[in-house]
Design a protein around this motif. Structure first.
Motif: not given
Length: 218
Positions: A147-157, A161-163
């Protein structure tokens, strides 16, 4: 070609019904008169000029939802500026009611067949609130939730997907990825995943396509 090992789902719009489809539940949760909310977005673009503006790239999707959030806040006599306020107030009463029945069937079928399950979301806890997950038993079938709420890495980065693939211990090519936004599908393709562009107007067909990658039927 080998059969993929994991089904990776977006959350909002794919597992849950869109806010366009749940006006009745929203009105009930907020104490609004039935029929108060009339905008239908992709389900009836002709009756939603604001949606048409978004489709024409005159405003962003974020702008669309900011406007709707403010409007609904005003209807209940409050000042709302964040979409998460809208989502939590509209959906908090009965989380299970907003899950797509097709999603429930497909997820349970995949799990029973030994397909590994993951969620890759840009805003699950941000929009729904952290307690929402605990009140949605279906999510216990998922091995991981990124969840990018926590990772701060948003799709489509590509790192998003790799994560999720790394967390599953799988190559991206062993993952079927389902999302309702074309840009996120484009990101998945670039990352090497098998894409299913989810059509919110045809959820059964979209889930049938996703399950088909695993030799399963809805």
């Amino acid at each position: 070609m080998s059969i993929p090992k994991a089904l990776v789902l977006d959350f909002g719009g794919v597992v849950t019904r869109t806010l366009f489809e749940t006006h009745e539940l929203t009105e009930k949760a907020l104490g609004l008169k039935p029929g108060t909310l009339t905008w239908q977005g992709p389900f009836d673009p002709a009756s939603d000029p604001l949606w048409q503006s978004m489709q024409a790239d005159e405003i962003s999707e974020r702008d669309y939802w900011k406007t709707r959030t403010r409007e609904v806040g005003e209807l209940v006599g409050e000042d709302w500026d964040a979409m998460e306020t809208f989502v939590r107030r509209a959906r908090g009463a009965d989380p299970v009611a907003v899950v797509r029945p097709e999603a429930d069937r497909a997820i349970r079928k995949a799990h029973a067949a030994g397909v590994r399950l993951a969620v890759l979301s840009n805003e699950l806890d941000l929009f729904y609130g952290a307690d929402f997950r605990g009140r949605l038993p279906l999510l216990s079938l998922f091995e991981t939730i990124v969840d990018a709420t926590y990772t701060k890495i948003l799709k489509p980065d590509l790192r998003a997907y790799q994560s999720v693939a790394d967390t599953l211990g799988l190559p991206t090519g062993a993952c079927v990825f389902v999302d309702d936004q074309q840009r996120n599908i484009d990101g998945a393709i670039a990352a090497g995943m098998l894409p299913v562009h989810f059509d919110v107007a045809s959820p059964a067909r979209s889930y049938a396509e996703a399950l088909g990658h695993f030799g399963l039927t809805l």
